[in-house]
Motif scaffolding. Structure first.
Motif, PDB file in Angstrom:
ATOM      1  N   TYR A 142      -3.293  -1.015   1.598  1.00  9.20           N
ATOM      2  CA  TYR A 142      -1.905  -1.445   1.757  1.00  9.20           C
ATOM      3  C   TYR A 142      -1.583  -1.758   3.211  1.00  9.20           C
ATOM      4  O   TYR A 142      -0.822  -2.705   3.498  1.00  9.20           O
ATOM      5  CB  TYR A 142      -0.955  -0.383   1.192  1.00  9.20           C
ATOM      6  N   TRP A 199       4.483  -6.319   1.558  1.00 11.39           N
ATOM      7  CA  TRP A 199       3.050  -6.555   1.365  1.00 11.39           C
ATOM      8  C   TRP A 199       2.827  -7.889   0.665  1.00 11.39           C
ATOM      9  O   TRP A 199       3.605  -8.299  -0.190  1.00 11.39           O
ATOM     10  CB  TRP A 199       2.431  -5.467   0.480  1.00 11.39           C
ATOM     11  N   ILE A 624      -1.757  -5.574  -5.122  1.00  6.78           N
ATOM     12  CA  ILE A 624      -1.087  -4.319  -4.801  1.00  6.78           C
ATOM     13  C   ILE A 624      -0.776  -3.510  -6.055  1.00  6.78           C
ATOM     14  O   ILE A 624      -0.835  -2.278  -6.033  1.00  6.78           O
ATOM     15  CB  ILE A 624       0.187  -4.554  -3.958  1.00  6.78           C
TER      16      ILE A 624
END
Length: 646
Positions: A142, A199, A624
């Motif tokens: 991440y 992200w 993710i």
């Protein structure tokens, strides 16, 4: 109910097996005339003193074969009989190998006789020693996916990306044709917002509230429930990373005007103009702010559009409303003692969003186009949001100005949505993953009911919740019928994240009941993800001795290695085996594998295909949301149960 989230992406990851690992893929036969035989193991290793399983794959039929387990010195420490076949996979017969080892160390399994094979080495140790690095690797993933000025410098990341997002133009959701191309010019609303940070969604650079909201919820649950593994006192503190995700979600939700923005960037083309989208070019993120100079073809690369979900104060698609409410309620619970002002704003946002949920939706809003993430279930999200709001209000110290201050209000809401899910059209058709969070919501609601003293009159009982968790697990297992014991069919989609999610659900069920084989199942299903599978590799980068080398991830492909050596995108979970590999190349893509070899083709079977190739987004793209179940799976294995009840 479940769909492949990324079938329609117009994108493309890499691979080259190093000489040191080639023996994992080449049959270790005594002579060329023998059957092709392999032993598949959990490449990270097994917990000492507990039962474990490996699998012998062979093109021969055998009976009464024996195995030996040898330590790092080559001494035999255990022997036994290979079990009867558990079924067939492609051209291979599969035979379980059951064993238990107590002494920490490195081992390998050897079969010699009618067939001959050696396993890769594996460790036996405590769960903390085995799986803590997996949690750390997930955190690293991440951190490498960070967008904006607050990136973290690493071997893969040397510059910030998409700084222009700080002054992004807002547009209405465009219309799409049947091929998911945009059919008209984008229509600006006249507003601009700061959409920087967050992200990237996957191997591309798009940013979605849909996937963010799921990841943040799982991170905050992990920080709350497993502080020694993911909290401030751990070696893999996710607190700052969860707040990084929350900060972006707070930018995408304007609480003052009650406006939700749900996406940054576009991944499809226009039917009436030559504008390039995110999926049309292969580059590093720092290139985008000036990409193409003043060429209008690249204007939506340089200045990425933000899409608004609706007018101020309008109803919100309940999947997004429920998950965002859960995120912000968990934010309050986690940060109320360390950042009170921030936590208070989170809780106000949580209640406002929950009250705006559209509970009579048509097609759910996910991303543009919807086919990228075609979610159909939402009652589970509302259950999760209400449950986490119950815990937040129950914890006390509430700010002023909340629409609701009685925790029982949200407990009743959570029970109602749980009942609606259990009796709804999609019950039992999915398991814990981006598209269905009931596996997490049911567990937390069970604990909320306990905390409330098991009040009467709720729409569901704890027994109802337990039964539904068990039903989801058993339905998946019965449909899989996999000789490796894998609980989610390898020929479906997002297989790895589903299997990790099922491992979590099995641990949840066991922690609440202490009955059945669920603890053993959770370990076995984790092992399936980590190498005890037909292809013999871990589907989590850096976890184990063999993993995807050729991911469809631009940074990993351009800057990283193509042979599994550093630098790699550690912790990334790929989509995994599915029903078909994809292909397609872009300028700038580093060819991977360099020789084009499909090293895993021989192990495809039962409708499942895995290809480690930069072009195969369907099998080799990380994301993710795919990675989110891994850190909880490892934390559950290490801790065994949550540290406390919220």
């Amino acid at each position: 109910m479940f769909f492949d989230a990324r079938k329609n992406h117009q994108r493309l990851i890499r691979r080259a097996v190093s000489a040191a690992l080639a023996s994992v893929l080449i049959p270790l036969a005594a002579n060329p005339a023998q059957a092709a035989s392999y032993i598949r193991v959990n490449l990270i290793g097994y917990q000492s003193t507990l039962s474990a399983e490996a699998y012998l794959m062979t093109t021969s039929s055998i009976s009464g074969e024996t195995f030996a387990i040898k330590n790092a010195s080559g001494s035999t420490v255990a022997t036994g009989n290979v079990s009867a076949t558990s079924g067939k996979w492609g051209s291979y017969n599969v035979y379980p190998i059951s064993f238990t080892l107590s002494t920490p160390g490195s081992y390998h399994i050897s079969v010699s006789g009618t067939v001959s094979a050696n396993s890769p080495p594996f460790s036996v140790n405590t769960t903390s020693n085995l799986y803590s690095q997996g949690v750390a690797n997930a955190l690293s993933f991440y951190q490498n996916e960070r967008d904006g000025a607050n990136y973290i410098s690493s071997a893969l990341r040397t510059a910030p990306g998409h700084l222009n997002d700080a002054n992004a133009t807002v547009y209405k959701t465009p219309a799409f044709d049947s091929n998911d191309n945009i059919t008209s010019s984008l229509s600006a609303t006249g507003a601009t917002i700061d959409a920087s940070g967050g992200w990237w969604d996957a191997g591309d650079y798009l940013k979605f509230v849909q996937t963010h909201s799921y990841v943040v919820a799982l991170m905050l649950v992990g920080i709350r429930d497993f502080p020694a593994q993911m909290g401030a006192s751990s070696n893999s503190d996710f607190t700052n990373e969860a707040k990084f995700g929350l900060d972006w979600l707070q930018k995408m939700w304007d609480d003052n005007s009650e406006t939700l923005y749900y996406q940054v960037g576009i991944g499809t083309d226009f039917t009436n103009a030559n504008y390039q989208s995110d999926h049309d070019i292969w580059r590093l993120p720092q290139a985008d702010d000036t990409y193409g100079g003043s060429d209008s073809t690249y204007q939506y690369i340089r200045h990425r559009p933000v899409f608004v979900a609706g007018s101020a104060g309008s109803k919100i698609s309940p999947n997004l409303a429920g998950r965002l409410a859960a995120d912000f309620a968990l934010c309050y619970y986690v940060f109320k003692n360390t950042d009170t002002s921030y936590a208070n704003q989170c809780l106000r946002s949580a209640e406002h969003i929950f009250d705006l949920a559209n509970t009579s939706p048509g097609t759910l809003l996910t991303v543009a186009p919807n086919d990228f993430y075609p979610e159909t279930e939402w009652r589970d999200d509302m259950e999760l949001g209400a449950t986490e709001l119950y815990f937040a209000l129950q914890s006390g110290g509430l700010p002023s100005g909340l629409p609701h201050t009685d925790p029982s209000y949200y407990l009743q809401q959570a029970a109602t949505w749980a009942h609606n899910y259990i009796t709804g059209p999609n019950d039992g058709s999915d398991t814990l993953n981006l598209y269905d969070v009931s596996g997490l919501a049911h567990f937390d609601l069970y604990r909320a009911i306990t905390l409330a003293g098991n009040p009467s009159g709720l729409a569901v009982t704890q027994s109802d919740l337990l039964s539904d968790i068990a039903n989801q697990i058993q339905t998946s297992v019965s449909q899989s019928k996999d000789p490796f014991g894998t609980p989610w069919a390898w020929g479906s989609s997002d297989t790895v994240s589903h299997e990790a999610g099922l491992s979590i659900m099995a641990r949840e069920y066991y922690s609440l009941t202490k009955t059945g084989s669920y603890a053993t199942d959770a370990r076995r299903w984790m092992a399936n993800v980590l190498g005890a599978n037909p292809w013999g590799l871990s589907f989590i980068v850096g976890d184990g001795s063999l993993f995807p080398y050729c991911m469809q991830h631009q940074v990993a492909n351009i800057v990283g290695s193509t042979n599994g050596m550093s630098p790699i995108l550690s912790g990334a979970v790929v989509e995994g085996p599915t029903n078909a590999a994809s292909s397609g190349s872009l300028d700038g893509m580093v060819t991977c594998p360099p020789n084009g070899e499909d090293s895993y083709k021989a192990f495809n079977g039962s409708g499942a295909v895995y290809k480690d190739n930069v072009q195969s987004y369907s099998t080799d793209e990380p994301a993710i949301d795919l990675t989110a179940t891994s850190f909880l799976m490892f934390s559950w294995q290490i801790a065994g149960a949550p540290a406390t009840t919220p």
